[in-house]
Design a protein around this motif. Structure first.
Motif, short mmCIF file in Angstrom:
data_model
loop_
_atom_site.label_atom_id
_atom_site.label_comp_id
_atom_site.label_asym_id
_atom_site.label_seq_id
_atom_site.Cartn_x
_atom_site.Cartn_y
_atom_site.Cartn_z
N ASP A 1 0.84 -1.21 0.00
CA ASP A 1 0.00 0.00 0.00
C ASP A 1 0.87 1.25 0.00
O ASP A 1 0.65 2.20 -0.75
CB ASP A 1 -0.88 0.03 1.27
N ARG A 2 1.85 1.24 0.89
CA ARG A 2 2.74 2.39 1.04
C ARG A 2 3.51 2.63 -0.26
O ARG A 2 3.62 3.77 -0.72
CB ARG A 2 3.72 2.09 2.18
N HIS A 3 4.01 1.55 -0.81
CA HIS A 3 4.77 1.68 -2.05
C HIS A 3 3.90 2.26 -3.17
O HIS A 3 4.32 3.16 -3.90
CB HIS A 3 5.29 0.30 -2.45
N HIS A 4 2.66 1.78 -3.22
CA HIS A 4 1.72 2.24 -4.24
C HIS A 4 1.43 3.74 -4.06
O HIS A 4 1.46 4.51 -5.01
CB HIS A 4 0.44 1.42 -4.12
N ALA A 5 1.18 4.12 -2.80
CA ALA A 5 0.86 5.52 -2.51
C ALA A 5 2.03 6.43 -2.85
O ALA A 5 1.86 7.51 -3.42
CB ALA A 5 0.50 5.67 -1.03
N LEU A 6 3.23 6.01 -2.53
CA LEU A 6 4.41 6.83 -2.78
C LEU A 6 4.71 6.93 -4.27
O LEU A 6 5.22 7.95 -4.74
CB LEU A 6 5.62 6.29 -2.02
N GLN A 7 4.37 5.88 -4.99
CA GLN A 7 4.59 5.94 -6.45
C GLN A 7 3.65 6.95 -7.09
O GLN A 7 3.99 7.58 -8.09
CB GLN A 7 4.36 4.56 -7.06
N GLN A 8 2.46 7.11 -6.47
CA GLN A 8 1.50 8.08 -7.01
C GLN A 8 1.91 9.51 -6.69
O GLN A 8 1.52 10.43 -7.38
CB GLN A 8 0.11 7.81 -6.41
N ALA A 9 2.65 9.71 -5.62
CA ALA A 9 3.07 11.07 -5.23
C ALA A 9 4.57 11.09 -5.00
O ALA A 9 5.04 10.85 -3.89
CB ALA A 9 2.33 11.48 -3.95
N VAL B 1 6.62 13.50 -4.72
CA VAL B 1 7.09 14.49 -3.75
C VAL B 1 7.04 13.91 -2.35
O VAL B 1 7.97 14.06 -1.54
CB VAL B 1 6.23 15.79 -3.83
N LEU B 2 5.92 13.19 -2.09
CA LEU B 2 5.79 12.55 -0.78
C LEU B 2 6.89 11.52 -0.58
O LEU B 2 7.44 11.38 0.51
CB LEU B 2 4.42 11.86 -0.67
N ALA B 3 7.19 10.81 -1.67
CA ALA B 3 8.24 9.79 -1.59
C ALA B 3 9.57 10.42 -1.22
O ALA B 3 10.30 9.91 -0.37
CB ALA B 3 8.35 9.07 -2.93
N TRP B 4 9.83 11.57 -1.83
CA TRP B 4 11.10 12.27 -1.56
C TRP B 4 11.14 12.74 -0.11
O TRP B 4 12.13 12.56 0.59
CB TRP B 4 11.22 13.46 -2.52
N LEU B 5 10.01 13.34 0.33
CA LEU B 5 9.94 13.82 1.71
C LEU B 5 10.07 12.66 2.69
O LEU B 5 10.74 12.78 3.72
CB LEU B 5 8.61 14.56 1.95
N ASN B 6 9.44 11.55 2.33
CA ASN B 6 9.49 10.38 3.19
C ASN B 6 10.92 9.86 3.29
O ASN B 6 11.41 9.52 4.36
CB ASN B 6 8.57 9.30 2.63
N HIS B 7 11.58 9.86 2.14
CA HIS B 7 12.96 9.37 2.10
C HIS B 7 13.88 10.22 2.99
O HIS B 7 14.80 9.72 3.61
CB HIS B 7 13.46 9.42 0.64
N HIS B 8 13.59 11.54 3.04
CA HIS B 8 14.43 12.43 3.83
C HIS B 8 13.90 12.63 5.25
O HIS B 8 14.34 13.56 5.94
CB HIS B 8 14.58 13.78 3.12
#
Lengths: 116, 135
Positions: A39-47, A49-56
């Motif tokens: 679910d998380r992977h799917h959500a982050l792939q859709q956004a 920017v969120l993925a980048w923020l999450n990564h940092h």
């Protein structure tokens, strides 16, 4: 001792056999964890920017029920950031009048001479 | 999770606020700044942020001025602070264009301006002065 001749298929087979020996609770926990990760992977792939923020570490990704709130929050943060950037840019572009003001205020002619 | 969002929003808003506010109360100025801007002490807190910022820059240059320049600066800064932004802008433009004149022409204009200013000052003081009693 690990056998160096193990192939990918044989590893899979060993893992599958091990899974069959697990108790039901562990399997259920693993399934839940897998679904959450997907679910998380799917959500982050859709956004991205969120993925980048999450990564940092600036954003905590979560289950899909919080997505709307996350997007609103992100929008607010972006607007605030944009606003700050504009204000900073405006401040940087403001003319520095101090030099000419000193020249006028210390000139041998009175200020009135330049104002009238 | 909501707490993290809230934290990030608050952080961004704090950044926004800090980028905007320059206003400094008189008490927050350093002693050398207060010394340079002493004539403005009573009205400092009512000056606009932009004016405060400009005057703090002027205060930075104050130690490099001659005693005569310091005196002139301090005598004139209150009047300068009370001018409208438009009047200050006009004065700056006038000063710039005046300094582009050739030196001899500039001196002639200065002389005329000094005379005009003296006449204006004289008429203003005589208008305020009490009438001399007739003998």
């Amino acid at each position: 001792m690990i056998n160096k001749n193990l192939t990918v298929d044989s590893i899979k087979q060993v893992l599958n056999q091990s899974t069959q020996q697990m108790d039901a609770n562990t399997i259920a926990d693993l399934r839940t964890a897998r679904n959450q990760a997907l679910d998380r992977h799917h959500a982050l792939q859709q956004a991205p920017v969120l993925a980048w923020l999450n990564h940092h570490g600036l954003w905590a990704s979560s289950s899909s029920s919080h997505h709307k709130l996350q997007h609103w929050g992100l929008a607010l943060v972006l607007v605030a950031g944009l606003f700050s950037g504009l204000a900073y840019f405006q401040q940087m572009n403001e003319h520095d009048h101090s030099e000419i003001d000193i020249a006028i205020l210390t000139d041998d002619l009175p200020v009135d001479a330049y104002v009238d | 999770m909501s707490l993290i969002i809230l934290r990030n929003i608050l952080f961004a808003l704090l950044l926004t606020a800090s980028a905007h506010s320059f206003a400094q109360p008189w008490a927050a100025l350093t002693p050398p700044q207060q010394q340079a801007l002493a004539p403005l002490a009573t009205e400092w807190n009512s000056l606009s942020e932009k004016q405060q910022k400009n005057f703090t820059k002027i205060a930075q240059r104050y130690p490099h001025l001659t005693p005569e320049q310091r005196q002139r600066l301090q005598e004139r800064m209150v009047k300068w602070s009370k001018l409208s932004p438009e009047a200050r802008k006009q004065a700056r433009e006038k000063y710039k264009s005046f300094n582009q004149l050739p030196p001899e022409k500039r001196e002639a204009v200065k002389q005329t301006l000094r005379e005009r200013h003296a006449i204006k000052h004289q008429s203003a003081t005589s208008a305020v002065a009490p009438a001399t009693p007739a003998k």
